[in-house]
Design an enzyme around this catalytic site. Structure first.
Site, mmCIF file in Angstrom:
data_model
loop_
_atom_site.group_PDB
_atom_site.id
_atom_site.type_symbol
_atom_site.label_atom_id
_atom_site.label_comp_id
_atom_site.label_asym_id
_atom_site.label_seq_id
_atom_site.Cartn_x
_atom_site.Cartn_y
_atom_site.Cartn_z
ATOM 1 N N GLU B 14 0.871 -1.166 0.000
ATOM 2 C CA GLU B 14 0.000 0.000 0.000
ATOM 3 C C GLU B 14 0.907 1.213 0.000
ATOM 4 O O GLU B 14 1.796 1.320 0.844
ATOM 5 C CB GLU B 14 -0.905 -0.007 1.232
ATOM 6 C CG GLU B 14 -2.089 0.935 1.132
ATOM 7 C CD GLU B 14 -1.684 2.396 1.182
ATOM 8 O OE1 GLU B 14 -2.299 3.210 0.476
ATOM 9 O OE2 GLU B 14 -0.752 2.729 1.914
ATOM 10 N N CYS B 62 -5.638 5.025 5.378
ATOM 11 C CA CYS B 62 -5.379 3.780 4.653
ATOM 12 C C CYS B 62 -6.644 2.984 4.372
ATOM 13 O O CYS B 62 -7.454 2.773 5.260
ATOM 14 C CB CYS B 62 -4.398 2.913 5.421
ATOM 15 S SG CYS B 62 -3.969 1.439 4.487
ATOM 16 N N CYS B 65 -5.596 -1.150 5.881
ATOM 17 C CA CYS B 65 -5.850 -1.317 7.319
ATOM 18 C C CYS B 65 -6.975 -0.336 7.680
ATOM 19 O O CYS B 65 -6.901 0.413 8.647
ATOM 20 C CB CYS B 65 -4.609 -1.077 8.149
ATOM 21 S SG CYS B 65 -3.449 0.102 7.461
ATOM 22 N N HIS B 69 -7.313 2.665 11.650
ATOM 23 C CA HIS B 69 -7.222 4.096 11.926
ATOM 24 C C HIS B 69 -8.572 4.680 12.336
ATOM 25 O O HIS B 69 -8.632 5.675 13.049
ATOM 26 C CB HIS B 69 -6.654 4.827 10.715
ATOM 27 C CG HIS B 69 -5.240 4.443 10.412
ATOM 28 N ND1 HIS B 69 -4.195 4.808 11.224
ATOM 29 C CD2 HIS B 69 -4.697 3.687 9.419
ATOM 30 C CE1 HIS B 69 -3.061 4.309 10.730
ATOM 31 N NE2 HIS B 69 -3.354 3.623 9.642
ATOM 32 N N ARG B 484 -0.523 -4.523 11.238
ATOM 33 C CA ARG B 484 0.870 -4.230 10.889
ATOM 34 C C ARG B 484 1.727 -3.869 12.093
ATOM 35 O O ARG B 484 2.907 -3.571 11.935
ATOM 36 C CB ARG B 484 0.925 -3.142 9.828
ATOM 37 C CG ARG B 484 0.593 -3.692 8.468
ATOM 38 C CD ARG B 484 0.346 -2.668 7.423
ATOM 39 N NE ARG B 484 -0.191 -3.335 6.252
ATOM 40 C CZ ARG B 484 -1.452 -3.719 6.123
ATOM 41 N NH1 ARG B 484 -2.316 -3.459 7.081
ATOM 42 N NH2 ARG B 484 -1.857 -4.361 5.049
ATOM 43 N N SER B 507 4.055 1.311 10.001
ATOM 44 C CA SER B 507 5.048 1.422 8.927
ATOM 45 C C SER B 507 5.984 2.608 9.130
ATOM 46 O O SER B 507 7.057 2.653 8.524
ATOM 47 C CB SER B 507 4.377 1.482 7.552
ATOM 48 O OG SER B 507 3.715 0.262 7.303
ATOM 49 N N CYS B 551 2.911 -0.417 4.510
ATOM 50 C CA CYS B 551 1.676 0.339 4.350
ATOM 51 C C CYS B 551 2.107 1.801 4.382
ATOM 52 O O CYS B 551 2.151 2.434 5.430
ATOM 53 C CB CYS B 551 0.721 0.003 5.478
ATOM 54 S SG CYS B 551 -0.984 0.189 5.010
ATOM 55 N N CYS B 554 0.008 5.114 5.134
ATOM 56 C CA CYS B 554 -0.185 5.199 6.585
ATOM 57 C C CYS B 554 0.906 6.016 7.260
ATOM 58 O O CYS B 554 0.657 6.764 8.196
ATOM 59 C CB CYS B 554 -0.138 3.813 7.206
ATOM 60 S SG CYS B 554 -1.618 2.854 7.009
#
Lengths: 389, 578
Positions: B14, B62, B65, B69, B484, B507, B551, B554
């Site tokens: 991502e 994102c 995911c 968030h 993640r 990330s 990701c 993010c």
């Protein structure tokens, strides 16, 4: 009635001719037979026709057009697709991956030639960049370009892609040159989206501000899987852009307000509203207008098609619509849990409507809402009077 | 003589990520640089808005995911206001979280990471009958690998290859030396790859049942959840359970056996076993099984020392920007705690230089400025040191804190593969840890549903009341474990609107550039020492990077300069592109 039949006949003929022409194009997979392919995947012809009928209805075409939809799916492999990622969250790609009815992901896998899509493709780095160049050259004038995400303008360095540090905008302009049709997938690509919300720190813009070609906007955050796939089907059948509203959204998908087909509409008309999340009225499924639902201001087919193969949609899950397929909704529709009627009207559409006559629509909506709320007040006062007695 | 290898774009992730490495004459990586090439600025956008909207905007960080968030943004505001949602709401949020964990992990292994381990062109040479038998070596009940199914898969892909329209499989690193599965084993993974396309839809529907849709569910609100009708509907609860069983079946009969197979076959492949360099891990508890009882554990493990687990002190979480395209102003601090963080873009661009081109010869190209700033990601540090977050951290912290659920599955995995504990600290271990976490969740996830059903017998509350007092100032945060890794969102509220907002995401921890002290982050450390077999096809690099499940959208975020009025935001022309 007669006139409409005549119109349908013309349309049927037009699509048939178009499909006839398409089927004469060089096939990417000349040896493929769809029936065999489906059989291998455990999909029988009946399932496929069921899917074609559903898709026909989705596209607002008469049921008699289903065989044409099926035919369109059969030759879809002749159309290469290039999908570019800009400033985005990848939610639109994720939505595309959820398509079903039946196994539409495997239909796409096999029948749309997905030449470039960063989330799925095996290649990386130079090999990925080569795939893009090869696809652009090989399919010049024939491929569909789909762009996901907003694109920084002026401040283009906020997004670079590839070893040479090309900007996202440069990639879009380059890929757009040879595209047969261009779709802006999602609210970010259509209208700038969340990163373009005030104060837009990266100066993100919609695709239409970056390139000078006609664009079909397929907004939604994300758009439902049906709206992404349905538009590809439309292009294949008609060979032209679908009818669009003032915001270049296909009217087949964005022609009606969420409010028009909402399952809670009866409660709105009866003046029955949720007053607080979790209250008895919420348990009864009453209307969410007073909890900030933007269904009356939002043009999309969520109330009809829902999401994740009809599993649910925001209003079923007890939360109001946030208006995610409208331009600038992050700024005009917020706060999301307060009715827009409590604000000045001009904030909703920034003074313009969703189609050319729509600057009156908002007033009508508000009037209707007022009727609903007035009805509620009357009912409440009756109840109150009853209690007092 | 050293050479530079550039990989951009890193695909099957991502976001937008660029990796550059420096290799010596034996093609062993001497140094590595991780750069995000996209900036969006969502945290600035959250500022000055209604705190109730923060979760909806934060969610758009994102779409992969997607729920993480959303939940984080809503929970941070709840924490600031000092409210706790009713147990029903917490358990339903946990059911949605279970769905996301499972969805993310299976999609990651097959769709995003699988092609790094499985050579699909080799699968075409397999003997399906033999493959069907081999599948029983790794589980007693293999899924989607009967001889007839494998034959169909093989024919489908053979036709695909013959016709030369490879679509998304075009130009992969097929035939690379570090692919080790036999044709039969590749065919097994390929069959599961296709099966997963169906399973992931079911996992997404699990979120949608209580969440309206996936991606971007829409049923959380400050104080609780809104999907009260679905919660009180037994057919909806059953729908969730049925889909859970379906995904569990896939994890038990396809995902876990495939990871055991990979563990056994790749155990001598240096590029995935050589060790992860950085051995500091941080993880947080998550997945509510019952009131006050979580499935995953909290803590810090330093230098891979499993004998000690340190409690987390939130004040020690800080971020710095020495090598990030931002600058701190009006402060002498070089690292800032998220409540006080600031992010002012300062783009310095690429430099001209030479790297290895697609033909294997040096070409003139754009390069990252290794001495200066080179990424849109900041460098988070815990107590001044870099940390790895993610399923590996979750498993390591779980083992160190003797979490029974994690210990059981991790021990079984090591036994089934014959790998030593040390093997976990590697690319292979990181990929395995994701599967271990998924297995822990499928083994225990129904406990959450049972708790919900039990609680619903006497309690129908789904939302807690609250007031946002315009005259009061609030601050609060969410810290938790998401697919993640450890995620935190930090919010300050003043005058009834968001004054400050910041997310420190998994990330960012893993993909950030080095800091002022030259300490490298997990991506960079994990690559150093890896030998690249073919510098024009750096499969080893993308395999290791994918093992983190990047990701990147993010991890790119910004906050306003302290005291800068939002209406006066300007982009400095000095940032002009070089």
């Amino acid at each position: 009635m007669q006139k409409s039949d005549k119109g349908d006949n013309q349309l049927f003929k037009q699509i048939s001719t178009r499909l006839e022409r398409l089927s004469k194009l060089d096939a990417h997979n000349p040896n493929k037979n769809l029936d065999e392919e489906f059989h291998k995947k455990g999909i029988d012809r009946r399932d496929f026709m069921k899917w074609a009928s559903a898709m026909t209805a989705t596209l607002a075409l008469p049921a008699s057009f289903a065989p044409l939809t099926a035919k369109a799916a059969e030759i879809a492999n002749r159309l290469p697709v290039i999908w570019l990622h800009m400033a985005e969250c990848t939610g639109c790609s994720e939505s595309l991956l959820r398509t079903e009815d039946p196994s539409i992901d495997s239909i796409i896998f096999d029948y749309i030639n997905l030449e470039y899509h960063e989330t799925i493709m095996a290649a990386a780095g130079y090999q990925a960049e080569q795939n893009l160049e090869n696809a652009i050259n090989k399919h010049k004038g024939n491929y569909i370009l789909m762009v996901e995400g907003g694109i920084p303008q002026g401040t283009e360095y906020f997004l670079t892609i590839g070893a040479e540090g090309d900007t996202g905008a440069e990639k879009c302009r380059h890929a757009a040159e040879g595209a047969a049709a261009i779709f802006a997938i999602g609210t970010c690509s259509s209208f700038g989206g969340v990163q373009a919300a005030y104060p837009n720190p990266s100066n993100a813009k919609p695709l239409s501000k970056i390139i000078n070609k006609p664009i079909i906007n397929v907004p939604g955050c994300p758009p439902s899987e049906k709206n992404i796939v349905g538009n590809v089907m439309y292009f294949i059948m008609f060979g032209t852009l679908p009818a669009l509203d003032a915001y270049n959204r296909p009217t087949w998908a964005y022609g009606h307000r969420i409010h028009d087909l909402c399952e809670r509409r009866g409660h709105f008309d009866a003046g029955e509203f949720v007053q607080q999340f979790g209250d008895q009225n919420a348990q009864n499924g009453y209307c969410l207008y007073k909890m900030g639902c933007k269904g009356p201001y939002t043009f999309n087919n969520c109330s009809k098609l829902r999401f994740n193969s009809h599993t649910s949609w925001p209003i079923q899950a007890g939360h109001g619509c946030i208006g995610c397929s409208e331009p600038n909704f992050w700024d005009t529709m917020s706060p999301f849990e307060e009715p827009i009627g409590n604000k000045m009207f001009h904030t909703a559409y920034d003074g313009i409507g969703a189609d050319k006559t729509a600057n009156t629509i908002g007033t009508v909506i508000l009037a209707a809402t007022a009727v609903g709320i007035a009805a509620h007040a009357v009912v409440s006062s009756l109840v109150k009077n009853k209690d007092e007695q | 003589m050293t050479k530079r290898i550039v990989v951009d774009p890193i695909t099957r992730i991502e976001g937008h990520l660029r990796i550059e490495v420096i290799v010596d004459e034996n093609n062993v990586i001497q140094d590595a640089f991780s750069s995000s090439t996209l900036f969006r600025g969502l945290e600035t956008i959250i500022k000055n808005r209604d705190p109730r909207d923060a979760g909806f905007i934060a969610q758009r960080i994102c779409g992969v995911c997607t729920y993480s968030h959303y939940k984080a943004g809503i929970t941070a505001v709840e924490n600031a206001l000092g409210i706790t949602p009713p147990l029903n709401a917490l358990l339903v949020r946990s059911l949605m979280n279970i769905a996301l964990f499972l969805h993310d992990h299976v999609v990651h292994f097959y769709t995003l990471h699988g092609l790094d381990w499985c050579d699909i062109t080799s699968a075409l040479k397999a003997d399906p009958a033999k493959a069907a038998k081999i599948a029983f070596k790794y589980t007693d009940y293999p899924l989607a690998v009967g001889e007839d199914e494998l034959k169909a898969v093989q024919k489908r892909v053979t036709d695909f290859v013959k016709q030369g329209a490879l679509g998304p499989f075009n130009n992969g690193y097929w035939g690379h030396k570090t692919y080790h599965f036999s044709p039969e084993q590749n065919l097994i993974v390929l069959s599961h790859y296709l099966k997963l396309l169906e399973i992931q839809r079911e996992a997404a529907k699990m979120t949608a049942i209580f969440g309206a849709k996936q991606p971007h569910p829409q049923s959380l609100t400050v104080g609780g959840v809104t999907s009260v009708m679905d919660i009180l509907d037994p057919s909806r609860l059953a729908e969730w359970k049925f889909k859970f069983e379906k995904v569990k079946d896939f994890v038990d009969r396809a995902y876990y056996p495939d990871l055991v197979m990979a563990g056994i076959i790749f155990k001598d492949e240096q590029s995935v076993t050589k060790g992860c360099g950085l051995r500091n891990f941080i993880a947080y508890e998550e997945i509510l099984l019952a009131k006050d009882k979580n499935l995953l554990s909290t803590g810090v493990v330093l230098n891979g020392d499993l004998s000690k687990v340190h409690p987390i002190d939130e004040n020690l979480i800080k971020e710095e920007v020495t090598h990030s395209w931002y600058q701190y102003e009006n402060t002498k601090e070089i690292e800032l705690q998220p409540y006080d963080g600031q992010t002012n873009p300062k783009y310095t661009g690429f430099k001209e230089g030479q790297s290895i081109g697609p033909e294997g010869k040096p070409i003139n190209t754009k390069l990252l400025d290794l001495k200066g700033k080179y990424s849109w990601i900041k460098s988070p540090r815990y107590n001044g040191v870099p940390m790895e977050v993610g399923p590996l951290a979750s498993v390591v912290v779980g083992l160190a804190s003797k979490n029974p659920y994690i210990t059981e599955v991790a021990t079984k995995f090591l036994k089934d593969t014959g790998l030593p504990l040390e093997a976990l600290f590697s690319t292979l271990g990181r990929t395995a840890a994701r599967c271990i976490e998924a297995k822990v969740i499928v083994d225990n996830g129904l406990k959450t549903l049972d708790s919900l059903i039990e609680n619903l017998k006497s309690d129908k509350q789904t939302c807690a009341p609250y007031v946002i007092d315009k005259d009061k100032e609030y601050k609060g945060r969410y810290i938790g474990q998401v697919p993640r890794g450890m995620l935190s969102h930090w919010v300050r509220i003043k005058n009834g609107v968001v004054e400050n907002y910041q997310a420190v995401v998994p990330s960012t921890w893993n993909a950030g550039p080095r800091d002022a002290k030259g300490q490298k982050g997990p991506y960079e450390m994990s690559l150093i020492g890896t030998k690249v077999a073919d510098i024009t096809k750096p499969l080893e690099i993308i395999r290791t990077i994918h093992s983190f499940d990047p990701c990147i959208a993010c991890s790119v975020h910004m906050m306003d300069v302290k005291g800068n009025k939002i209406g006066e935001y300007k982009v400095d022309p000095a940032f002009a592109r070089i």
